[in-house]
Design a protein around this motif. Structure first.
Motif, PDB file in Angstrom:
ATOM      1  N   PHE A   1      40.156   9.816 -10.291  1.00 47.29           N
ATOM      2  CA  PHE A   1      38.892   9.099 -10.422  1.00 47.29           C
ATOM      3  C   PHE A   1      38.072   9.663 -11.573  1.00 47.29           C
ATOM      4  O   PHE A   1      37.608   8.920 -12.452  1.00 47.29           O
ATOM      5  CB  PHE A   1      38.098   9.195  -9.105  1.00 47.29           C
ATOM      6  CG  PHE A   1      36.731   8.584  -9.195  1.00 47.29           C
ATOM      7  CD1 PHE A   1      36.550   7.221  -9.050  1.00 47.29           C
ATOM      8  CD2 PHE A   1      35.606   9.378  -9.434  1.00 47.29           C
ATOM      9  CE1 PHE A   1      35.287   6.653  -9.143  1.00 47.29           C
ATOM     10  CE2 PHE A   1      34.342   8.827  -9.522  1.00 47.29           C
ATOM     11  CZ  PHE A   1      34.179   7.456  -9.374  1.00 47.29           C
TER      12      PHE A   1
ATOM     13  N   HIS B   1      43.125  14.449  -0.621  1.00 51.84           N
ATOM     14  CA  HIS B   1      42.484  13.516  -1.552  1.00 51.84           C
ATOM     15  C   HIS B   1      42.097  14.162  -2.875  1.00 51.84           C
ATOM     16  O   HIS B   1      41.435  13.533  -3.691  1.00 51.84           O
ATOM     17  CB  HIS B   1      41.254  12.889  -0.902  1.00 51.84           C
ATOM     18  CG  HIS B   1      41.566  12.188   0.381  1.00 51.84           C
ATOM     19  ND1 HIS B   1      42.440  11.129   0.452  1.00 51.84           N
ATOM     20  CD2 HIS B   1      41.150  12.420   1.643  1.00 51.84           C
ATOM     21  CE1 HIS B   1      42.540  10.725   1.701  1.00 51.84           C
ATOM     22  NE2 HIS B   1      41.763  11.501   2.450  1.00 51.84           N
TER      23      HIS B   1
ATOM     24  N   LYS C   1      43.363  12.106  -5.848  1.00 54.37           N
ATOM     25  CA  LYS C   1      42.562  10.893  -6.074  1.00 54.37           C
ATOM     26  C   LYS C   1      41.238  11.247  -6.740  1.00 54.37           C
ATOM     27  O   LYS C   1      40.755  10.533  -7.607  1.00 54.37           O
ATOM     28  CB  LYS C   1      42.306  10.156  -4.758  1.00 54.37           C
ATOM     29  CG  LYS C   1      43.496   9.369  -4.267  1.00 54.37           C
ATOM     30  CD  LYS C   1      43.138   8.547  -3.050  1.00 54.37           C
ATOM     31  CE  LYS C   1      44.323   7.725  -2.618  1.00 54.37           C
ATOM     32  NZ  LYS C   1      44.036   6.875  -1.456  1.00 54.37           N
ATOM     33  N   GLN C   2      40.646  12.356  -6.300  1.00 52.55           N
ATOM     34  CA  GLN C   2      39.399  12.825  -6.892  1.00 52.55           C
ATOM     35  C   GLN C   2      39.610  13.127  -8.374  1.00 52.55           C
ATOM     36  O   GLN C   2      38.810  12.730  -9.221  1.00 52.55           O
ATOM     37  CB  GLN C   2      38.933  14.081  -6.129  1.00 52.55           C
ATOM     38  CG  GLN C   2      37.657  14.676  -6.619  1.00 52.55           C
ATOM     39  CD  GLN C   2      36.426  14.030  -6.026  1.00 52.55           C
ATOM     40  OE1 GLN C   2      36.445  12.877  -5.623  1.00 52.55           O
ATOM     41  NE2 GLN C   2      35.352  14.756  -6.011  1.00 52.55           N
TER      42      GLN C   2
ATOM     43  N   TYR D   1      39.937   4.272  -3.243  1.00 50.04           N
ATOM     44  CA  TYR D   1      39.277   5.581  -3.185  1.00 50.04           C
ATOM     45  C   TYR D   1      38.352   5.706  -1.967  1.00 50.04           C
ATOM     46  O   TYR D   1      37.443   6.518  -1.965  1.00 50.04           O
ATOM     47  CB  TYR D   1      38.460   5.818  -4.460  1.00 50.04           C
ATOM     48  CG  TYR D   1      39.300   6.041  -5.678  1.00 50.04           C
ATOM     49  CD1 TYR D   1      40.074   7.190  -5.815  1.00 50.04           C
ATOM     50  CD2 TYR D   1      39.322   5.120  -6.715  1.00 50.04           C
ATOM     51  CE1 TYR D   1      40.847   7.410  -6.938  1.00 50.04           C
ATOM     52  CE2 TYR D   1      40.093   5.332  -7.842  1.00 50.04           C
ATOM     53  CZ  TYR D   1      40.850   6.477  -7.947  1.00 50.04           C
ATOM     54  OH  TYR D   1      41.608   6.685  -9.058  1.00 50.04           O
TER      55      TYR D   1
END
Length: 195
Positions: A54, A47, A50-51, A120
């Protein structure tokens, strides 16, 4: 549209002390978020991207809002809408349209927040404060842009020497900053333990 009827000129939107403090806080949030978008490590390995995405989005939004804070671009949009309303003869129906606009924005914002939370979901718990802060700040900006006179009156009230306008905006930014600082500290501790 007759642009000569638009009553807006580029200028510093909030030339007072708290206006500049708010801009600096926006820029601070953008820097913290950008730093996290480059260095997201303390997260489940699958992830990390994605972090980073974001926090990249958070950096972009807060940077845009910092620029908007002093250029007052939402006032330009309000003036364009007002001019169009007068030219197209629906100015008398503006209150109804403002309500529809706020409902549409609330629905879109809620739906977007829900979709982001689903996308998320693996990292949302560690970024919940930032997501809440972004929602808070965007809701504030949209309500401000809708230019309801009773909302403007409320936001310009002072409580204990603090204007509600400042408090609402800065609360969202404080949530984002707190989350970012916590993530950066965890990243630093994680890197130190790996070394």
């Amino acid at each position: 549209m007759d642009w000569s009827q638009v009553n807006w000129q580029p200028q510093i939107g909030d030339p007072h002390f708290m206006g500049w403090v708010t801009v600096l806080v926006y820029l601070g949030c953008a820097i913290l978020a950008f730093k996290l978008s480059l260095n997201a490590t303390h997260c489940f390995k699958q992830h990390i991207q994605k972090q980073r995405t974001f926090w990249g989005v958070v950096a972009f939004i807060t940077l845009l809002l910092a620029i908007n804070k002093q250029l007052d671009l939402q006032s330009l949009l309000t003036e364009i809408a007002r001019t169009l309303a007068k030219e197209q003869d629906w100015y008398d129906k503006r209150r109804k349209l403002q309500r529809i606009f706020v409902i549409a924005v609330a629905f879109t914002g809620s739906t977007t927040a829900l979709l982001l939370a689903l996308y998320y979901r693996k990292i949302i718990m560690i970024n919940a404060l930032a997501l809440l802060g972004i929602c808070f700040v965007i809701a504030f900006v949209v309500i401000r842009a809708a230019s309801f006179h009773h909302m403007d009156h409320l936001l310009n009230q002072y409580i204990a020497g603090v204007r509600l306008n400042w408090a609402f905006e800065l609360i969202g930014l404080a949530l984002i900053s707190a989350n970012a600082i916590r993530r950066l500290n965890k990243n630093t501790r994680h890197r130190a333990s790996v070394d």
